[in-house]
Scaffold this motif. Sequence first.
Motif, PDB file in Angstrom:
ATOM      1  N   ALA A 185      71.160  32.059 -44.417  1.00  0.00           N
ATOM      2  CA  ALA A 185      70.147  31.388 -45.230  1.00  0.00           C
ATOM      3  C   ALA A 185      70.573  29.970 -45.582  1.00  0.00           C
ATOM      4  CB  ALA A 185      69.883  32.195 -46.504  1.00  0.00           C
ATOM      5  N   LEU A 186      71.866  29.782 -45.897  1.00  0.00           N
ATOM      6  CA  LEU A 186      72.346  28.448 -46.253  1.00  0.00           C
ATOM      7  C   LEU A 186      72.393  27.525 -45.042  1.00  0.00           C
ATOM      8  CD1 LEU A 186      75.171  29.293 -48.822  1.00  0.00           C
ATOM      9  CD2 LEU A 186      72.831  28.531 -49.271  1.00  0.00           C
ATOM     10  N   THR A 187      72.648  28.088 -43.865  1.00  0.00           N
ATOM     11  CA  THR A 187      72.591  27.273 -42.643  1.00  0.00           C
ATOM     12  C   THR A 187      71.188  26.720 -42.443  1.00  0.00           C
ATOM     13  OG1 THR A 187      74.365  28.542 -41.601  1.00  0.00           O
ATOM     14  CG2 THR A 187      72.916  27.306 -40.139  1.00  0.00           C
ATOM     15  N   ARG A 188      70.186  27.546 -42.659  1.00  0.00           N
ATOM     16  CA  ARG A 188      68.794  27.090 -42.561  1.00  0.00           C
ATOM     17  C   ARG A 188      68.493  26.033 -43.625  1.00  0.00           C
ATOM     18  NH1 ARG A 188      64.943  30.242 -39.812  1.00  0.00           N
ATOM     19  NH2 ARG A 188      65.838  32.052 -38.767  1.00  0.00           N
ATOM     20  N   LEU A 189      69.000  26.259 -44.840  1.00  0.00           N
ATOM     21  CA  LEU A 189      68.742  25.314 -45.923  1.00  0.00           C
ATOM     22  C   LEU A 189      69.345  23.951 -45.608  1.00  0.00           C
ATOM     23  CD1 LEU A 189      67.581  25.028 -48.858  1.00  0.00           C
ATOM     24  CD2 LEU A 189      69.895  25.532 -49.663  1.00  0.00           C
ATOM     25  N   THR A 190      70.579  23.939 -45.126  1.00  0.00           N
ATOM     26  CA  THR A 190      71.245  22.681 -44.800  1.00  0.00           C
ATOM     27  C   THR A 190      70.510  21.934 -43.701  1.00  0.00           C
ATOM     28  OG1 THR A 190      73.388  23.615 -45.443  1.00  0.00           O
ATOM     29  CG2 THR A 190      73.421  21.662 -44.041  1.00  0.00           C
ATOM     30  N   ALA A 191      70.034  22.678 -42.707  1.00  0.00           N
ATOM     31  CA  ALA A 191      69.325  22.032 -41.592  1.00  0.00           C
ATOM     32  C   ALA A 191      67.969  21.502 -42.014  1.00  0.00           C
ATOM     33  CB  ALA A 191      69.177  23.023 -40.439  1.00  0.00           C
ATOM     34  N   GLY A 192      67.251  22.267 -42.839  1.00  0.00           N
ATOM     35  CA  GLY A 192      65.897  21.865 -43.209  1.00  0.00           C
ATOM     36  C   GLY A 192      65.813  20.964 -44.424  1.00  0.00           C
ATOM     37  N   TYR A 193      66.821  21.041 -45.300  1.00  0.00           N
ATOM     38  CA  TYR A 193      66.796  20.263 -46.545  1.00  0.00           C
ATOM     39  C   TYR A 193      68.175  19.656 -46.776  1.00  0.00           C
ATOM     40  CZ  TYR A 193      62.673  23.217 -47.273  1.00  0.00           C
ATOM     41  OH  TYR A 193      61.484  23.885 -47.131  1.00  0.00           O
ATOM     42  N   PRO A 194      68.555  18.672 -45.984  1.00  0.00           N
ATOM     43  CA  PRO A 194      69.924  18.136 -46.077  1.00  0.00           C
ATOM     44  C   PRO A 194      70.247  17.491 -47.420  1.00  0.00           C
ATOM     45  CG  PRO A 194      68.554  16.765 -44.652  1.00  0.00           C
ATOM     46  CD  PRO A 194      67.765  18.004 -44.927  1.00  0.00           C
ATOM     47  N   GLY A 195      69.237  17.142 -48.201  1.00  0.00           N
ATOM     48  CA  GLY A 195      69.493  16.497 -49.490  1.00  0.00           C
ATOM     49  C   GLY A 195      69.759  17.464 -50.620  1.00  0.00           C
ATOM     50  N   ILE A 196      69.601  18.754 -50.372  1.00  0.00           N
ATOM     51  CA  ILE A 196      69.791  19.746 -51.422  1.00  0.00           C
ATOM     52  C   ILE A 196      71.246  20.203 -51.444  1.00  0.00           C
ATOM     53  CG2 ILE A 196      69.208  22.091 -52.190  1.00  0.00           C
ATOM     54  CD1 ILE A 196      66.398  21.624 -51.216  1.00  0.00           C
ATOM     55  N   HIS A 197      71.847  20.148 -52.613  1.00  0.00           N
ATOM     56  CA  HIS A 197      73.229  20.591 -52.786  1.00  0.00           C
ATOM     57  C   HIS A 197      73.229  22.009 -53.362  1.00  0.00           C
ATOM     58  CE1 HIS A 197      74.609  16.512 -52.007  1.00  0.00           C
ATOM     59  NE2 HIS A 197      73.688  16.089 -52.861  1.00  0.00           N
ATOM     60  N   VAL A 198      74.202  22.793 -52.956  1.00  0.00           N
ATOM     61  CA  VAL A 198      74.285  24.195 -53.360  1.00  0.00           C
ATOM     62  C   VAL A 198      75.540  24.417 -54.189  1.00  0.00           C
ATOM     63  CG1 VAL A 198      74.461  26.581 -52.551  1.00  0.00           C
ATOM     64  CG2 VAL A 198      73.031  24.934 -51.302  1.00  0.00           C
ATOM     65  N   ARG A 199      75.376  25.120 -55.300  1.00  0.00           N
ATOM     66  CA  ARG A 199      76.516  25.596 -56.088  1.00  0.00           C
ATOM     67  C   ARG A 199      76.503  27.116 -56.061  1.00  0.00           C
ATOM     68  NH1 ARG A 199      76.319  25.047 -61.230  1.00  0.00           N
ATOM     69  NH2 ARG A 199      74.266  24.126 -61.587  1.00  0.00           N
ATOM     70  N   LEU A 200      77.608  27.713 -55.673  1.00  0.00           N
ATOM     71  CA  LEU A 200      77.706  29.163 -55.560  1.00  0.00           C
ATOM     72  C   LEU A 200      78.610  29.727 -56.638  1.00  0.00           C
ATOM     73  CD1 LEU A 200      78.070  29.748 -51.704  1.00  0.00           C
ATOM     74  CD2 LEU A 200      76.020  30.042 -53.111  1.00  0.00           C
ATOM     75  N   GLU A 201      78.208  30.850 -57.186  1.00  0.00           N
ATOM     76  CA  GLU A 201      79.018  31.590 -58.153  1.00  0.00           C
ATOM     77  C   GLU A 201      79.013  33.049 -57.722  1.00  0.00           C
ATOM     78  OE1 GLU A 201      81.583  32.021 -61.239  1.00  0.00           O
ATOM     79  OE2 GLU A 201      80.607  30.104 -60.750  1.00  0.00           O
ATOM     80  N   GLN A 202      80.154  33.567 -57.286  1.00  0.00           N
ATOM     81  CA  GLN A 202      80.220  34.957 -56.825  1.00  0.00           C
ATOM     82  C   GLN A 202      80.765  35.844 -57.928  1.00  0.00           C
ATOM     83  OE1 GLN A 202      81.714  35.687 -52.836  1.00  0.00           O
ATOM     84  NE2 GLN A 202      82.705  37.569 -53.509  1.00  0.00           N
ATOM     85  N   GLY A 203      80.185  37.013 -58.064  1.00  0.00           N
ATOM     86  CA  GLY A 203      80.657  37.944 -59.074  1.00  0.00           C
ATOM     87  C   GLY A 203      79.837  39.213 -59.063  1.00  0.00           C
ATOM     88  N   ARG A 204      80.060  40.057 -60.059  1.00  0.00           N
ATOM     89  CA  ARG A 204      79.288  41.276 -60.219  1.00  0.00           C
ATOM     90  C   ARG A 204      78.024  40.970 -61.016  1.00  0.00           C
ATOM     91  NH1 ARG A 204      83.570  45.078 -63.008  1.00  0.00           N
ATOM     92  NH2 ARG A 204      83.727  43.162 -64.241  1.00  0.00           N
ATOM     93  N   THR A 205      77.041  41.852 -60.925  1.00  0.00           N
ATOM     94  CA  THR A 205      75.771  41.624 -61.609  1.00  0.00           C
ATOM     95  C   THR A 205      75.979  41.384 -63.098  1.00  0.00           C
ATOM     96  OG1 THR A 205      74.654  43.052 -60.010  1.00  0.00           O
ATOM     97  CG2 THR A 205      73.467  42.560 -62.040  1.00  0.00           C
ATOM     98  N   GLU A 206      76.813  42.207 -63.731  1.00  0.00           N
ATOM     99  CA  GLU A 206      77.009  42.083 -65.175  1.00  0.00           C
ATOM    100  C   GLU A 206      77.708  40.780 -65.553  1.00  0.00           C
ATOM    101  OE1 GLU A 206      79.949  45.277 -63.634  1.00  0.00           O
ATOM    102  OE2 GLU A 206      77.900  44.589 -63.246  1.00  0.00           O
TER     103      GLU A 206
END
Length: 335
Positions: free
Chosen positions: A119-140
């Motif tokens: 999904a992020l590969t598609r986002l980078t290709a289609g919307y190069p100006g959008i920056h992504v911040r990721l936070e990984q963790g458990r739902t809680e």
Amino acid sequence: MTLRRYLDRRLKLHHLRAVEAIHAQHSLLRAATTLGISQPALTRTLQDLEEITGQRLFDRLPRGVRPTEAGTLLVAAARRILAELHRLDEDLDRLSEPGSGTVAIGTLPVAATGVLPGALTRLTAGYPGIHVRLEQGRTEELLPQLAAGEIDLIVGRLYEPAVPDGFPREPLWEEPISVLVRADHPVLSLPEVTPEALRRYELILPTVSQRVGQEIEVLLDMLGLVPGASLRSSSYGFIREMLHATDLIAVMPRLMMAGDLLRGTLRVVPLPVPAPPRPAGLILPRDRTLPPGGQAFVACLRAHLAEIGQRGLTAITMTDTQAPESDKTGGQPRG
């Protein structure tokens, strides 16, 4: 007589950053290090805050601190205010640079290694100006950040909340626990794969969260596979290499290896065993709409899910995608 605190005049941003850091670090010393100030300076800031609010904000423990009820209220407000200011900063950037923006995504571990890269590969290709911040963790761990506006949405397994929390949940796909092997594994040449045939091979299992681990144990029990002497690893790269190089079999959420399944180097072993449902999708904020960057990401995620659904990797549950659902573990990519 009601105490007039005049918080709108007396509270400063450094107060909010301080209380948030103390809560996050559970320690004045670690919070001071995070903020780049001395511990005495942070202690004075906390004393100032307690004088302004008229409340004790943290209980001092033998090791660290714990927020009081008033402290919990102030921390929640601080996180919301700081998140809003961060969002304002990003919105102003978008005004000065059309087509840009930021999306802050909370992700569960399986989604992080499964559907998110595509999904992020598609986002980078289609919307190069959008920056992504990721936070990984458990739902809680991620839900408080979603409530505070620190992240825009959560992607991953949709566990039923213990009590209703008001967050909209949108199922998009299934994350079945499956048996994975290399594409030319001997077990795939059998006329019918049986549990007895699988027991001839050693297992490799991922080291995962307790909930995913329990779901893996359910399928192992259904197949009569004994995990006692199995090889276990928290490295999906190691599991991937071992699957490609040996006759080991893995029991894990299949989308953890989505890339190799799409490329055809790994296969899902077809089994006449019902796979317990594992719905996955989006958890959305309660009281705000997604920013443009978030909307663009969701569109790219939907497109990627449609592709892997067409390849037979998983059942897609999106309302606009008529992909057949399956209760078997035997789906595998075509072509």
